[in-house]
Design a protein around this motif. Structure first.
Motif, PDB file in Angstrom:
ATOM      1  N   ALA A 196       0.950  -1.076  -0.099  1.00 53.41           N
ATOM      2  CA  ALA A 196      -0.074   0.092   0.081  1.00 53.41           C
ATOM      3  C   ALA A 196       0.926   1.220   0.052  1.00 53.41           C
ATOM      4  CB  ALA A 196      -1.068  -0.043   1.186  1.00 53.41           C
ATOM      5  N   ILE A 197       1.787   1.172   0.882  1.00 48.13           N
ATOM      6  CA  ILE A 197       2.734   2.360   0.981  1.00 48.13           C
ATOM      7  C   ILE A 197       3.598   2.457  -0.330  1.00 48.13           C
ATOM      8  CG2 ILE A 197       4.740   3.653   2.105  1.00 48.13           C
ATOM      9  CD1 ILE A 197       2.162   3.666   3.567  1.00 48.13           C
ATOM     10  N   GLY A 198       3.723   1.212  -1.002  1.00 42.90           N
ATOM     11  CA  GLY A 198       4.422   1.388  -2.544  1.00 42.90           C
ATOM     12  C   GLY A 198       3.797   2.192  -3.404  1.00 42.90           C
ATOM     13  N   ILE A 199       2.472   2.415  -3.215  1.00 37.60           N
ATOM     14  CA  ILE A 199       1.407   3.170  -4.353  1.00 37.60           C
ATOM     15  C   ILE A 199       1.801   4.755  -3.821  1.00 37.60           C
ATOM     16  CG2 ILE A 199      -0.936   3.883  -4.565  1.00 37.60           C
ATOM     17  CD1 ILE A 199      -1.652   1.020  -3.865  1.00 37.60           C
ATOM     18  N   LEU A 200       2.084   5.140  -2.500  1.00 38.30           N
ATOM     19  CA  LEU A 200       2.370   6.473  -2.337  1.00 38.30           C
ATOM     20  C   LEU A 200       3.700   6.596  -2.886  1.00 38.30           C
ATOM     21  CD1 LEU A 200       1.547   7.056   1.457  1.00 38.30           C
ATOM     22  CD2 LEU A 200       0.211   7.994  -0.861  1.00 38.30           C
ATOM     23  N   GLU A 201       4.668   5.897  -2.858  1.00 35.51           N
ATOM     24  CA  GLU A 201       6.286   6.067  -3.251  1.00 35.51           C
ATOM     25  C   GLU A 201       5.995   6.368  -4.739  1.00 35.51           C
ATOM     26  OE1 GLU A 201       8.826   3.061  -2.007  1.00 35.51           O
ATOM     27  OE2 GLU A 201      10.478   3.799  -3.110  1.00 35.51           O
ATOM     28  N   LEU A 202       5.431   5.539  -5.589  1.00 32.62           N
ATOM     29  CA  LEU A 202       5.185   5.609  -6.856  1.00 32.62           C
ATOM     30  C   LEU A 202       4.435   7.173  -7.437  1.00 32.62           C
ATOM     31  CD1 LEU A 202       3.778   2.252  -8.179  1.00 32.62           C
ATOM     32  CD2 LEU A 202       6.162   3.203  -8.709  1.00 32.62           C
ATOM     33  N   SER A 203       3.410   7.447  -6.395  1.00 33.56           N
ATOM     34  CA  SER A 203       3.003   8.584  -6.513  1.00 33.56           C
ATOM     35  C   SER A 203       3.731   9.879  -6.260  1.00 33.56           C
ATOM     36  CB  SER A 203       1.861   8.748  -5.675  1.00 33.56           C
ATOM     37  OG  SER A 203       0.660   7.800  -5.944  1.00 33.56           O
ATOM     38  N   ARG A 204       4.776   9.783  -5.166  1.00 35.44           N
ATOM     39  CA  ARG A 204       5.564  10.639  -5.007  1.00 35.44           C
ATOM     40  C   ARG A 204       6.689  10.727  -6.231  1.00 35.44           C
ATOM     41  NH1 ARG A 204      10.685   9.016  -1.586  1.00 35.44           N
ATOM     42  NH2 ARG A 204      10.802   7.641  -3.364  1.00 35.44           N
ATOM     43  N   ASP A 205       6.978   9.720  -6.764  1.00 38.64           N
ATOM     44  CA  ASP A 205       7.979   9.763  -7.736  1.00 38.64           C
ATOM     45  C   ASP A 205       7.392  10.441  -9.016  1.00 38.64           C
ATOM     46  OD1 ASP A 205       9.581   8.342  -6.118  1.00 38.64           O
ATOM     47  OD2 ASP A 205       9.413   6.366  -7.396  1.00 38.64           O
ATOM     48  N   SER A 206       6.042  10.093  -9.307  1.00 44.35           N
ATOM     49  CA  SER A 206       5.554  10.701 -10.370  1.00 44.35           C
ATOM     50  C   SER A 206       5.528  12.259 -10.423  1.00 44.35           C
ATOM     51  CB  SER A 206       4.153  10.022 -10.875  1.00 44.35           C
ATOM     52  OG  SER A 206       3.096  10.859 -10.766  1.00 44.35           O
ATOM     53  N   PHE A 207       5.142  12.581  -8.991  1.00 48.06           N
ATOM     54  CA  PHE A 207       4.913  14.190  -8.626  1.00 48.06           C
ATOM     55  C   PHE A 207       6.145  14.762  -8.947  1.00 48.06           C
ATOM     56  CE2 PHE A 207       1.041  15.379  -6.244  1.00 48.06           C
ATOM     57  CZ  PHE A 207       0.168  14.346  -6.868  1.00 48.06           C
ATOM     58  N   GLN A 208       7.371  14.281  -8.619  1.00 41.76           N
ATOM     59  CA  GLN A 208       8.703  14.836  -8.580  1.00 41.76           C
ATOM     60  C   GLN A 208       9.078  14.846 -10.002  1.00 41.76           C
ATOM     61  OE1 GLN A 208      10.480  12.817  -5.277  1.00 41.76           O
ATOM     62  NE2 GLN A 208      10.044  14.545  -3.935  1.00 41.76           N
ATOM     63  N   ASN A 209       8.820  13.848 -10.707  1.00 44.20           N
ATOM     64  CA  ASN A 209       9.206  13.738 -12.072  1.00 44.20           C
ATOM     65  C   ASN A 209       8.382  14.822 -12.951  1.00 44.20           C
ATOM     66  OD1 ASN A 209      11.016  11.418 -11.261  1.00 44.20           O
ATOM     67  ND2 ASN A 209       9.594   9.933 -11.980  1.00 44.20           N
ATOM     68  N   SER A 210       7.338  14.933 -12.642  1.00 47.05           N
ATOM     69  CA  SER A 210       6.620  16.148 -13.345  1.00 47.05           C
ATOM     70  C   SER A 210       6.841  17.450 -12.603  1.00 47.05           C
ATOM     71  CB  SER A 210       5.178  15.886 -12.975  1.00 47.05           C
ATOM     72  OG  SER A 210       4.941  14.426 -13.676  1.00 47.05           O
ATOM     73  N   GLY A 211       7.805  17.702 -11.671  1.00 49.17           N
ATOM     74  CA  GLY A 211       8.212  19.015 -11.305  1.00 49.17           C
ATOM     75  C   GLY A 211       7.247  19.476 -10.180  1.00 49.17           C
ATOM     76  N   LEU A 212       6.565  18.548  -9.512  1.00 50.02           N
ATOM     77  CA  LEU A 212       5.448  19.058  -8.658  1.00 50.02           C
ATOM     78  C   LEU A 212       6.351  18.671  -7.165  1.00 50.02           C
ATOM     79  CD1 LEU A 212       2.104  17.306  -9.531  1.00 50.02           C
ATOM     80  CD2 LEU A 212       2.888  19.831  -9.973  1.00 50.02           C
ATOM     81  N   ARG A 213       5.874  19.637  -6.160  1.00 50.33           N
ATOM     82  CA  ARG A 213       6.812  19.402  -4.956  1.00 50.33           C
ATOM     83  C   ARG A 213       6.161  18.298  -4.214  1.00 50.33           C
ATOM     84  NH1 ARG A 213       6.229  24.968  -1.449  1.00 50.33           N
ATOM     85  NH2 ARG A 213       7.024  23.450   0.327  1.00 50.33           N
ATOM     86  N   CYS A 214       6.714  17.348  -3.443  1.00 51.47           N
ATOM     87  CA  CYS A 214       6.329  16.392  -2.660  1.00 51.47           C
ATOM     88  C   CYS A 214       7.063  16.334  -1.426  1.00 51.47           C
ATOM     89  CB  CYS A 214       6.358  15.150  -3.538  1.00 51.47           C
ATOM     90  SG  CYS A 214       5.153  14.073  -2.863  1.00 51.47           S
ATOM     91  N   ASP A 215       7.210  17.380  -0.707  1.00 54.62           N
ATOM     92  CA  ASP A 215       7.966  17.810   0.533  1.00 54.62           C
ATOM     93  C   ASP A 215       7.590  16.698   1.620  1.00 54.62           C
ATOM     94  OD1 ASP A 215       8.861  19.614  -0.941  1.00 54.62           O
ATOM     95  OD2 ASP A 215       7.967  21.314   0.556  1.00 54.62           O
ATOM     96  N   ILE A 216       6.181  16.400   1.674  1.00 55.07           N
ATOM     97  CA  ILE A 216       5.395  15.732   2.707  1.00 55.07           C
ATOM     98  C   ILE A 216       4.872  14.475   2.135  1.00 55.07           C
ATOM     99  CG2 ILE A 216       3.527  15.486   4.316  1.00 55.07           C
ATOM    100  CD1 ILE A 216       3.970  18.403   5.204  1.00 55.07           C
ATOM    101  N   VAL A 217       5.177  13.167   2.758  1.00 57.26           N
ATOM    102  CA  VAL A 217       4.396  11.928   2.441  1.00 57.26           C
ATOM    103  C   VAL A 217       3.880  11.522   3.630  1.00 57.26           C
ATOM    104  CG1 VAL A 217       4.419   9.471   1.546  1.00 57.26           C
ATOM    105  CG2 VAL A 217       5.943  11.435   0.334  1.00 57.26           C
ATOM    106  N   SER A 218       2.521  11.476   3.796  1.00 56.48           N
ATOM    107  CA  SER A 218       2.138  11.360   5.252  1.00 56.48           C
ATOM    108  C   SER A 218       1.291  10.027   5.014  1.00 56.48           C
ATOM    109  CB  SER A 218       0.928  12.696   5.716  1.00 56.48           C
ATOM    110  OG  SER A 218       0.573  12.450   6.681  1.00 56.48           O
ATOM    111  N   ALA A 219       1.372   9.208   6.341  1.00 55.59           N
ATOM    112  CA  ALA A 219       0.681   7.947   6.318  1.00 55.59           C
ATOM    113  C   ALA A 219       0.737   7.473   7.706  1.00 55.59           C
ATOM    114  CB  ALA A 219       1.183   6.901   5.454  1.00 55.59           C
ATOM    115  N   GLY A 220       0.111   6.245   7.998  1.00 52.45           N
ATOM    116  CA  GLY A 220       0.226   5.727   9.297  1.00 52.45           C
ATOM    117  C   GLY A 220      -0.589   5.960  10.391  1.00 52.45           C
ATOM    118  N   GLY A 221      -1.070   5.044  10.931  1.00 49.58           N
ATOM    119  CA  GLY A 221      -1.966   4.860  11.921  1.00 49.58           C
ATOM    120  C   GLY A 221      -1.208   4.080  13.383  1.00 49.58           C
ATOM    121  N   THR A 222      -1.798   4.122  14.248  1.00 53.66           N
ATOM    122  CA  THR A 222      -0.973   3.442  15.557  1.00 53.66           C
ATOM    123  C   THR A 222      -1.158   2.010  15.265  1.00 53.66           C
ATOM    124  OG1 THR A 222      -1.792   5.246  17.252  1.00 53.66           O
ATOM    125  CG2 THR A 222      -1.249   2.979  17.961  1.00 53.66           C
TER     126      THR A 222
END
Lengths: 366, 366
Positions: A196-222
């Protein structure tokens, strides 16, 4: 707020009251923080389970980087208490709500989430009217199927559209693996959360490759903090409930290292049968949803039913000594649904009342 | 309290808010009152489900003889709002609680219940210290097996003991047939409730034959009101929840003549799939315990899950037009557990906000 009670012992108090064991609570904070820091992440604990600025400030004092809220109204309360690094990990809609958020941006600096342009555009318009900028994360569905945009092209296009909107500042993404907190098999849980977190990682990569900022990748419950903290793409964790050490997290999610810190102090008001005691604390005092409360210090006493204002205990041989007027503590099963029933935490050091902390964001549902 | 909102229409309001349809609510009051009066009884509606003096005063305005509370703290609130004929239909214990009750007796006139001498004696002692007298009913177990003393000799002896205590004034008995509200077969329900109330009748006779006062014989929940109102021994009914016309009472208890008056106004905040909409109202806004909420005016939309702050709807073909920002109303399934989550009722005449009524006894758990 009856601050004049401070210094009293439990036996001297009227009941029911919501009691926080400060030493356990602070140890739990350190356990959560160490887990998150061991993965090299920032901790932005969710405040929806406590709704209490005094608690958020303790978390920040120990090392939390900010807090997470579920509602604009909650963020208003915490900002009023001096906490400004707030992620509202939720999508919002409606003209009034957009206006409120923009107004908040004039004197604080919240981050909001969007999963559709139809939310983002009205918020941007409100922000432009007020001459402010609101920071935004794109909320991505990583399998929970509640809110969140489809990953891939949809998410990227939403990010690009938000990035073009005056009044908004895109700074990253979030996802929530909430559907995986209770996977029983440890290996399977690890595999599924990484996926599931791998989906976030791909999304971050796609954002950054397109020149979008992705400073925060937030997830995680207790219930997933030990695993999600170790996923490289994530920059910060929202896990907030662990500070109370709820039995729910320990028993249903396998959380380790914490101890229950939250109880309801109640009184035996009726002893109508040898094996039955009735307490003055029902479903309006401790919500049994998700996880029922447990009787503390009386191992053979069992909660068998909770009505609005009564808790019925079945007593074993050792607890049959309980008499009318005796106090009993119930360990809260899942704090998140119990704290909004109360106006304050009674904070104890051992048996002594040290503080009364107002639950100021209680009822802030908007 | 945002009284400045009065006069606005629903579409102009931020969400979620708890909405009361005043016309339906007042019709429901009259239905409840007529049912009780048809049996020749007094109506003393329970206030635990609304916790709101404005509502209690409407009930009294229509003909209620007083109100019922579950907690001393609730009685303090209603007394402060000018309502003094209050039955606290509950047993209490603990020195602090007895002192509070006695203090209340100095400026109001509550009635309390006891099912054991161990409750009665400390209350009497507190009352003597303050130079007041508290009226008492003996709480008798008529089969529910929660609180309540055994009927027969035990109940009579408790009545006699209370009658001798300075500081207390015995005025009657109560019982609650709460275990019979959901008996499905009408004939069986009638038979079982008559049998349970028969225990109260025998108790009344035994009290009166022994020279004890038994002016009040109190019983009756909303789920049994039609039957219990017709039982000769009962003098007054506690049934309070029916004024909201909850689906719980209609569907699970067969209550007739009322219509749902309580809703949560929510907003569609996310539309992540063709058949899925997410609202900004979860379990902290409407408690689904006992009876889940129902979507109003969208017959093919169904509540499929509620988390803390989200309600997920499954949409059929007709409701798939719902868009981000649209408002949706949820009919509250069982008001009793929902109202304590809110600070106020938004009271509507049709679509227009007429009043905001503070839920002043919210959180009065002691």
């Amino acid at each position: 707020m009856p601050q004049s009670l401070i210094g009293l012992r439990k036996a001297e108090l009227d009941t029911p009251v919501l009691c926080l064991d400060r030493q356990r609570f602070e140890r739990n904070i350190r356990v959560m923080l160490e887990t998150v820091h061991a993965g090299g992440k920032a901790w932005r604990p969710h405040a929806k389970g406590h709704k209490t600025p005094a608690i958020a400030w303790r978390e920040i004092g120990e090392g939390a980087a900010g807090i997470t809220c579920a509602k604009v109204g909650e963020a208003e309360v915490f900002a009023a208490a001096g906490i400004h690094n707030i992620l509202i990990a939720n999508v919002i809609a409606g003209e009034r709500k957009a206006e409120r958020l923009a107004a908040l941006c004039r004197w604080s600096s919240p981050i909001i989430c969007c999963d559709h342009y139809a939310q983002a555009e009205p918020i941007a318009a409100s922000c432009r009217r007020l001459g402010v900028t609101c920071r935004v994360l794109v909320d991505i569905n990583i399998g929970m199927n509640r809110t969140g945009i489809r990953p891939g092209t949809d998410a990227l296009e939403l990010g690009q559209a938000i990035d073009k909107l005056d009044g908004l500042e895109l700074i990253g993404i979030m996802g929530y693996e909430g559907h995986l907190l209770k996977v029983a098999d440890p290996g399977e849980k690890l595999r599924q959360i990484r996926e599931a977190i791998g989906i976030l990682e791909l999304s971050r990569d796609s954002f950054q490759n397109s020149g979008l900022r992705c400073d925060i990748v937030s997830a995680g419950g207790t219930g997933s903090v030990a695993i999600t903290s170790q996923c490289p793409a994530v920059t910060e964790l929202q896990a907030g409930g662990g500070v109370f050490g709820d039995p729910m997290y320990v028993q249903q999610c396998g959380l380790e290292g914490v101890e229950p810190a939250l109880t309801v102090l109640a009184t035996v008001v009726s002893r109508p049968a040898l094996d039955r005691a009735v307490l003055d604390a029902g479903r309006k005092t401790t919500n049994p949803d998700i996880q029922a409360p447990v009787v503390k210090d009386h191992p053979d006493a069992e909660v068998v039913s909770l009505s609005a204002e009564h808790c019925t205990l079945k007593l074993g041989p050792q607890s049959q000594e309980l008499r009318i007027g005796d106090q009993v503590e119930l360990i809260v099963g899942y704090a998140d649904f119990t704290t909004p029933l109360h106006d304050e935490f009674y904070v104890f050091h051992g048996d002594r009342l040290e503080a009364i902390w107002p639950i100021w964001a209680r009822g802030r549902l908007q």
